[in-house]
Enzyme design. Structure first.
Site, PDB file in Angstrom:
ATOM      1  N   THR A 117     -21.398  -6.523 -13.039  1.00 10.93           N
ATOM      2  CA  THR A 117     -20.304  -5.572 -12.818  1.00 10.93           C
ATOM      3  C   THR A 117     -19.111  -6.280 -12.181  1.00 10.93           C
ATOM      4  OG1 THR A 117     -21.965  -3.856 -12.518  1.00 10.93           O
ATOM      5  CG2 THR A 117     -19.741  -3.308 -11.836  1.00 10.93           C
ATOM      6  N   ASP A 124      -0.746 -10.599  16.725  1.00 12.08           N
ATOM      7  CA  ASP A 124       0.536 -11.250  17.031  1.00 12.08           C
ATOM      8  C   ASP A 124       0.863 -12.287  15.943  1.00 12.08           C
ATOM      9  OD1 ASP A 124       2.794 -12.253  18.441  1.00 12.08           O
ATOM     10  OD2 ASP A 124       1.545 -13.927  19.104  1.00 12.08           O
ATOM     11  N   GLY A 183       1.490  -5.242   5.856  1.00 11.61           N
ATOM     12  CA  GLY A 183       1.723  -4.002   5.119  1.00 11.61           C
ATOM     13  C   GLY A 183       2.725  -3.104   5.810  1.00 11.61           C
ATOM     14  N   LYS A 225     -11.555  -5.719  -3.190  1.00 13.67           N
ATOM     15  CA  LYS A 225     -12.758  -6.013  -2.382  1.00 13.67           C
ATOM     16  C   LYS A 225     -14.011  -5.775  -3.218  1.00 13.67           C
ATOM     17  CE  LYS A 225     -10.531  -5.169   2.043  1.00 13.67           C
ATOM     18  NZ  LYS A 225      -9.266  -4.558   1.594  1.00 13.67           N
ATOM     19  N   ASP A 272       0.846  -1.204   0.000  1.00 11.34           N
ATOM     20  CA  ASP A 272       0.000   0.000   0.000  1.00 11.34           C
ATOM     21  C   ASP A 272       0.879   1.250   0.000  1.00 11.34           C
ATOM     22  OD1 ASP A 272      -2.325  -1.613   0.137  1.00 11.34           O
ATOM     23  OD2 ASP A 272      -2.076  -1.802   2.299  1.00 11.34           O
ATOM     24  N   PRO A 325     -23.680  -9.016 -10.005  1.00 14.71           N
ATOM     25  CA  PRO A 325     -22.889 -10.034 -10.696  1.00 14.71           C
ATOM     26  C   PRO A 325     -22.247  -9.555 -12.000  1.00 14.71           C
ATOM     27  CG  PRO A 325     -24.879 -11.017  -9.821  1.00 14.71           C
ATOM     28  CD  PRO A 325     -24.990  -9.546  -9.572  1.00 14.71           C
ATOM     29  N   GLN A 330      -1.642  -3.298  13.190  1.00 15.52           N
ATOM     30  CA  GLN A 330      -2.989  -3.348  13.785  1.00 15.52           C
ATOM     31  C   GLN A 330      -3.023  -4.130  15.101  1.00 15.52           C
ATOM     32  OE1 GLN A 330      -6.295  -4.054  10.955  1.00 15.52           O
ATOM     33  NE2 GLN A 330      -4.776  -3.829   9.322  1.00 15.52           N
ATOM     34  N   GLY A 331      -1.881  -4.633  15.503  1.00 19.09           N
ATOM     35  CA  GLY A 331      -1.797  -5.240  16.836  1.00 19.09           C
ATOM     36  C   GLY A 331      -1.834  -6.752  16.890  1.00 19.09           C
ATOM     37  N   ASP A 339       3.071 -14.665  15.667  1.00 21.29           N
ATOM     38  CA  ASP A 339       3.308 -16.046  16.116  1.00 21.29           C
ATOM     39  C   ASP A 339       1.998 -16.798  16.305  1.00 21.29           C
ATOM     40  OD1 ASP A 339       6.079 -16.518  16.340  1.00 21.29           O
ATOM     41  OD2 ASP A 339       6.152 -15.049  17.959  1.00 21.29           O
TER      42      ASP A 339
HETATM   43  O1  O7M Z   1      -0.393  -4.375   7.822  1.00 20.92           O
HETATM   44  P1  O7M Z   1      -1.265  -3.175   7.537  1.00 20.92           P
HETATM   45  O2  O7M Z   1      -2.245  -2.920   8.613  1.00 20.92           O
HETATM   46  O3  O7M Z   1      -0.503  -1.969   7.143  1.00 20.92           O
HETATM   47  O4  O7M Z   1      -2.081  -3.525   6.199  1.00 20.92           O
HETATM   48  C1  O7M Z   1      -3.070  -4.502   6.160  1.00 20.92           C
HETATM   49  C2  O7M Z   1      -3.587  -4.670   4.768  1.00 20.92           C
HETATM   50  O5  O7M Z   1      -4.618  -5.633   4.790  1.00 20.92           O
HETATM   51  C3  O7M Z   1      -4.192  -3.418   4.154  1.00 20.92           C
HETATM   52  O6  O7M Z   1      -4.006  -3.463   2.752  1.00 20.92           O
HETATM   53  C4  O7M Z   1      -5.666  -3.559   4.467  1.00 20.92           C
HETATM   54  O7  O7M Z   1      -6.464  -2.894   3.524  1.00 20.92           O
HETATM   55  C5  O7M Z   1      -5.846  -5.066   4.371  1.00 20.92           C
HETATM   56  N1  O7M Z   1      -6.936  -5.618   5.179  1.00 20.92           N
HETATM   57  C6  O7M Z   1      -7.015  -5.331   6.514  1.00 20.92           C
HETATM   58  O8  O7M Z   1      -6.156  -4.686   7.095  1.00 20.92           O
HETATM   59  N2  O7M Z   1      -8.087  -5.793   7.219  1.00 20.92           N
HETATM   60  C7  O7M Z   1      -9.059  -6.560   6.678  1.00 20.92           C
HETATM   61  O9  O7M Z   1      -9.974  -6.953   7.372  1.00 20.92           O
HETATM   62  C8  O7M Z   1      -8.957  -6.910   5.328  1.00 20.92           C
HETATM   63  C9  O7M Z   1      -7.853  -6.485   4.609  1.00 20.92           C
HETATM   64  C10 O7M Z   1      -7.652  -7.080   3.335  1.00 20.92           C
HETATM   65  O10 O7M Z   1      -6.585  -7.309   2.829  1.00 20.92           O
HETATM   66  O11 O7M Z   1      -8.744  -7.513   2.741  1.00 20.92           O
HETATM   67  C11 O7M Z   1      -8.616  -8.269   1.607  1.00 20.92           C
END
Ligand code: O7M
Length: 211
Positions: free
Chosen positions: A67, A176, A190, A60, A9, A65, A173-174, A178
């Protein structure tokens, strides 16, 4: 071994390619979504294709259908290997994505439950379970489930069996890594990688965690 999927991203095309190149030895797939495609253009796919890693289109997809079919045809024509779609639009719309993916020897994954705090406003009371069931019924290749809630991954695993579970939400996003790596087929990472001072070193670190 749990796969490591780099979520690229990054808005700058050159930086995106540099990061992807440096991380390539340590990752299994690259996920490309709206941030990069809308900034760099769809032709970024050509730049990344040379790395020889599967490219997942995280659009996402969530439309009717017909489109959905048109979007997915464009995704695979651009050179992607897989597409991510929403399931809440219904089985007919999700199935359209799966059919196009399979016609192109690609894969389609359905979002079952999301990772952010607000996701619990709607993905509760059996909604995620229904979306996972829909993914199975539509013959999708797998689902997306939240690394931020490992207990939910375990529940969704009961529904999807051996289908792939790819899980975002570790690191920034927190979640873990492992804990999650043991439950899923792939972790999606990401910011922890692409915002690191040395993205390749961080990718390597994640690649060791998942073994
Ligand atoms: O590791 P990050 O948080 O920087 O990035 C996470 C990536 O996963 C980012 O591209 C989000 O848009 C995607 N993502 C989520 O973070 N949460 C979800 O529930 C779903 C996605 C995703 O990839 O959906 C396909």
């Amino acid at each position: 071994m749990t796969e490591l999927i780099l979520s690229l991203d990054v808005l700058d095309r050159k930086r995106a390619v540099q990061i992807a190149e440096s991380c390539a030895p340590f990752i299994d797939e690259i996920k490309v979504g709206y941030p990069l495609v809308l900034s760099a253009g769809l032709s970024i796919v050509e730049d990344l294709a040379g790395l020889g890693l599967p490219l997942i289109a995280d659009f996402k997809v969530a439309d009717i259908p017909n489109t959905n079919r048109l979007i997915c045809e464009a995704v695979f024509a651009a050179g992607f290997d897989a597409v991510i779609a929403h399931g809440f639009v219904g089985a007919d719309a999700a199935r359209a994505c799966v059919e196009v993916a399979h016609n192109h020897s690609g894969a389609a994954y359905i979002v079952a439950e999301m990772s952010h705090p607000g996701a619990t406003e709607f993905f509760h009371g059996g909604v995620a379970e229904s979306l996972a069931e829909l993914a199975v019924a539509c013959r999708a290749d797998g689902i997306i489930a939240p690394a931020t809630r490992p207990e939910r991954i375990a529940r969704l695993r009961e529904i999807v069996g051996e289908k792939a579970i790819y899980s975002p939400g570790v690191g920034a996003q927190g979640g873990d890594p492992d804990t999650v790596a043991r439950l899923v087929d792939g972790v999606i990472v990401g910011r922890s990688i692409y915002e690191a001072e040395d993205p390749a070193a961080e990718a390597e670190r994640f690649s060791r965690i998942r073994r």
